[in-house]
Design a protein around this motif. Structure first.
Motif, mmCIF file in Angstrom:
data_model
loop_
_atom_site.group_PDB
_atom_site.id
_atom_site.type_symbol
_atom_site.label_atom_id
_atom_site.label_comp_id
_atom_site.label_asym_id
_atom_site.label_seq_id
_atom_site.Cartn_x
_atom_site.Cartn_y
_atom_site.Cartn_z
ATOM 1 N N LEU A 42 0.792 -1.229 0.000
ATOM 2 C CA LEU A 42 0.000 0.000 0.000
ATOM 3 C C LEU A 42 0.826 1.282 0.000
ATOM 4 O O LEU A 42 0.317 2.321 0.405
ATOM 5 C CB LEU A 42 -0.929 0.012 1.222
ATOM 6 N N LEU A 43 2.057 1.249 -0.443
ATOM 7 C CA LEU A 43 2.861 2.472 -0.437
ATOM 8 C C LEU A 43 2.878 3.185 -1.791
ATOM 9 O O LEU A 43 3.650 4.122 -1.984
ATOM 10 C CB LEU A 43 4.297 2.160 0.008
ATOM 11 N N GLY A 44 2.028 2.762 -2.716
ATOM 12 C CA GLY A 44 1.939 3.472 -3.984
ATOM 13 C C GLY A 44 1.439 4.896 -3.791
ATOM 14 O O GLY A 44 1.867 5.825 -4.483
ATOM 15 N N GLY A 45 0.533 5.084 -2.843
ATOM 16 C CA GLY A 45 0.038 6.420 -2.560
ATOM 17 C C GLY A 45 1.120 7.336 -2.019
ATOM 18 O O GLY A 45 1.138 8.542 -2.313
ATOM 19 N N LEU A 46 2.025 6.775 -1.233
ATOM 20 C CA LEU A 46 3.131 7.579 -0.716
ATOM 21 C C LEU A 46 4.007 8.087 -1.852
ATOM 22 O O LEU A 46 4.507 9.221 -1.807
ATOM 23 C CB LEU A 46 3.957 6.744 0.265
ATOM 24 N N GLY A 85 -3.651 9.300 6.527
ATOM 25 C CA GLY A 85 -3.947 8.078 5.788
ATOM 26 C C GLY A 85 -2.832 7.054 5.876
ATOM 27 O O GLY A 85 -3.092 5.848 5.943
ATOM 28 N N LEU A 86 -1.580 7.528 5.871
ATOM 29 C CA LEU A 86 -0.447 6.603 6.001
ATOM 30 C C LEU A 86 -0.468 5.908 7.356
ATOM 31 O O LEU A 86 -0.197 4.700 7.451
ATOM 32 C CB LEU A 86 0.859 7.366 5.811
ATOM 33 N N VAL A 87 -0.802 6.656 8.395
ATOM 34 C CA VAL A 87 -0.946 6.049 9.722
ATOM 35 C C VAL A 87 -2.050 4.995 9.703
ATOM 36 O O VAL A 87 -1.919 3.919 10.299
ATOM 37 C CB VAL A 87 -1.233 7.133 10.785
ATOM 38 N N ALA A 88 -3.140 5.292 8.973
ATOM 39 C CA ALA A 88 -4.233 4.318 8.873
ATOM 40 C C ALA A 88 -3.799 3.076 8.113
ATOM 41 O O ALA A 88 -4.224 1.961 8.439
ATOM 42 C CB ALA A 88 -5.435 4.974 8.195
ATOM 43 N N ASP A 89 -2.946 3.244 7.108
ATOM 44 C CA ASP A 89 -2.452 2.077 6.367
ATOM 45 C C ASP A 89 -1.582 1.183 7.237
ATOM 46 O O ASP A 89 -1.583 -0.039 7.085
ATOM 47 C CB ASP A 89 -1.640 2.543 5.147
ATOM 48 N N VAL A 90 -0.839 1.802 8.163
ATOM 49 C CA VAL A 90 0.092 1.039 8.990
ATOM 50 C C VAL A 90 -0.599 0.466 10.222
ATOM 51 O O VAL A 90 -0.401 -0.702 10.572
ATOM 52 C CB VAL A 90 1.286 1.922 9.397
ATOM 53 N N TRP A 91 -1.426 1.287 10.886
ATOM 54 C CA TRP A 91 -2.012 0.870 12.166
ATOM 55 C C TRP A 91 -3.525 0.753 12.157
ATOM 56 O O TRP A 91 -4.120 0.511 13.198
ATOM 57 C CB TRP A 91 -1.590 1.835 13.274
ATOM 58 N N ARG A 92 -4.196 0.954 11.021
ATOM 59 C CA ARG A 92 -5.647 0.764 10.917
ATOM 60 C C ARG A 92 -6.415 1.662 11.891
ATOM 61 O O ARG A 92 -7.026 1.203 12.853
ATOM 62 C CB ARG A 92 -6.022 -0.703 11.181
ATOM 63 N N LEU A 93 -6.419 2.959 11.602
ATOM 64 C CA LEU A 93 -7.185 3.908 12.400
ATOM 65 C C LEU A 93 -8.681 3.708 12.183
ATOM 66 O O LEU A 93 -9.119 3.210 11.150
ATOM 67 C CB LEU A 93 -6.814 5.345 12.026
ATOM 68 N N VAL A 191 0.900 -2.733 -6.761
ATOM 69 C CA VAL A 191 0.992 -1.740 -5.694
ATOM 70 C C VAL A 191 -0.369 -1.077 -5.553
ATOM 71 O O VAL A 191 -1.048 -0.829 -6.552
ATOM 72 C CB VAL A 191 2.069 -0.669 -5.998
ATOM 73 N N GLY A 192 -0.777 -0.794 -4.315
ATOM 74 C CA GLY A 192 -2.056 -0.141 -4.064
ATOM 75 C C GLY A 192 -1.896 1.315 -3.681
ATOM 76 O O GLY A 192 -0.830 1.754 -3.253
ATOM 77 N N LEU A 193 -2.979 2.067 -3.831
ATOM 78 C CA LEU A 193 -2.963 3.495 -3.483
ATOM 79 C C LEU A 193 -3.041 3.682 -1.978
ATOM 80 O O LEU A 193 -2.369 4.542 -1.424
ATOM 81 C CB LEU A 193 -4.134 4.190 -4.184
ATOM 82 N N GLY A 194 -3.851 2.887 -1.309
ATOM 83 C CA GLY A 194 -3.972 2.979 0.134
ATOM 84 C C GLY A 194 -4.695 4.238 0.583
ATOM 85 O O GLY A 194 -5.020 5.122 -0.216
ATOM 86 N N ALA A 195 -4.930 4.333 1.883
ATOM 87 C CA ALA A 195 -5.588 5.524 2.428
ATOM 88 C C ALA A 195 -4.724 6.761 2.248
ATOM 89 O O ALA A 195 -5.239 7.864 2.059
ATOM 90 C CB ALA A 195 -5.909 5.303 3.900
#
Length: 341
Positions: A42-46, A85-93, A191-195
């Protein structure tokens, strides 16, 4: 003009390279979307966020393409949403944390001196709704990126018509970065876009539309913003209706989005994305024509009618048809006794 072309080309190539480079670290760190048929990094968005900021900073630093008043703050707010959103991708907010963070960022970027307080509050609500609706589009390979590219070009055309050159260049960079990302996200996605990427893109595009329509009447502005976000809003409306009828939680993910329904009708993943992309292009084109004055705001009613019709058809196709019950043996014998008696 030449800088815009060069910036877009650089953004496309850099994002394509960076998204591929981020794939292995995402796999090793476990930053994956495990709710699909296969784990997706999910780091494509980054990569999209980083390249957009880098190219925009170069243009601002060199003074070749300054962002202009308020646009730098818009980009900063979008980066803040992307970090959330990156925090949500890593820790599921939780979803309400994302909603609250997006709302705070939207309150900060809306130009109240041009919209007024009532219009500004409506703009905040639109930005939050459109951002979350765009995030929900990231349920099929290539869909969010395709709709994002088309919408970015449409919003960029509106910005160019308002002589907001810095905003137009920024939107062209976003469109190019998403195109580079799509090289790795087309089905089957690597690769995904992610939150991180979906919230960033949705927030930036919806806020850019607000900037271009600031100072205009609310009626025509509503027509333009609806057309530019028609596909995302149709998807959100479909999900709300289906989950409401089924009495399921609205914020829990499930296979009831537009692309899922189209696949059940026999389309491939690529075919569903192409069809929705064509729908997005048609709606965005109407929005640009309304904004530039080539057609009246009533043209948006055709887009609204298409959205309502598509959602209604898909909801009806989802509704199970009740079959007539077969009588049980007890009911049959009782009926015969009544007839014979």
């Amino acid at each position: 003009m030449l800088y815009g072309i060069a910036a877009a080309s650089a953004a496309l190539l850099l994002t394509a390279v960076l998204a591929a480079a981020f794939r292995l670290p995402a796999l090793r760190a476990g930053i994956l979307d495990r709710r699909r048929q296969r784990p997706l990094p999910l780091l494509g968005g980054l990569a999209v966020v980083a390249v957009t900021c880098l190219v925009s900073w170069v243009g601002e630093w060199s003074r070749v393409a300054p962002l202009g008043q308020g646009v730098g703050g818009l980009l900063a707010a979008a980066v803040g949403v992307a970090v959330l959103g990156l925090v949500a991708d890593v820790w599921r907010l939780r979803a309400r944390v994302l909603v609250a963070g997006t709302a705070v960022a939207a309150v900060w970027v809306v130009p109240y001196d041009e919209t007024g307080v009532p219009g500004g509050l409506l703009a905040v609500g639109w930005i939050v709704l459109a951002t979350l609706a765009f995030k929900a589009l990231d349920h099929a390979d290539g869909l969010a990126g395709t709709v994002g590219v088309i919408t970015a070009f449409g919003a960029g055309a509106c910005a160019a018509a308002e002589l907001m050159d810095g905003l137009a260049v920024l939107l062209s960079v976003v469109a190019a970065a998403l195109t580079g990302f799509l090289m790795h996200n087309w089905h089957p996605a690597r690769v995904g876009l992610g939150a991180c990427g979906s919230l960033f893109t949705g927030f930036l595009l919806s806020s850019a539309v607000v900037f271009t329509r600031a100072g205009y009447a609310i009626g025509p502005s509503a027509a333009v913003v609806f057309c530019l976000g028609a596909v995302a809003l149709a998807d959100a409306l479909l999900v709300v209706l289906v989950r409401g009828l089924a009495r399921r939680p609205l914020l829990r993910r499930g296979p009831d989005h537009l692309a899922h329904r189209l696949r059940r009708l026999g389309l491939t993943t690529q075919g569903a994305v192409v069809l929705l992309g064509a729908g997005s292009f048609s709606a965005v084109l109407v929005g640009v024509l309304v904004h530039t004055g080539w057609t009246g705001e009533g043209a948006a009613l055709w887009v609204a009618g298409g959205v309502v019709l598509a959602v209604a058809v898909l909801v009806l196709l989802r509704t199970p048809v009740q079959q007539p019950r077969r009588p049980t043996s007890t009911q049959v014998s009782g009926h015969l006794r009544v007839r014979n008696g």
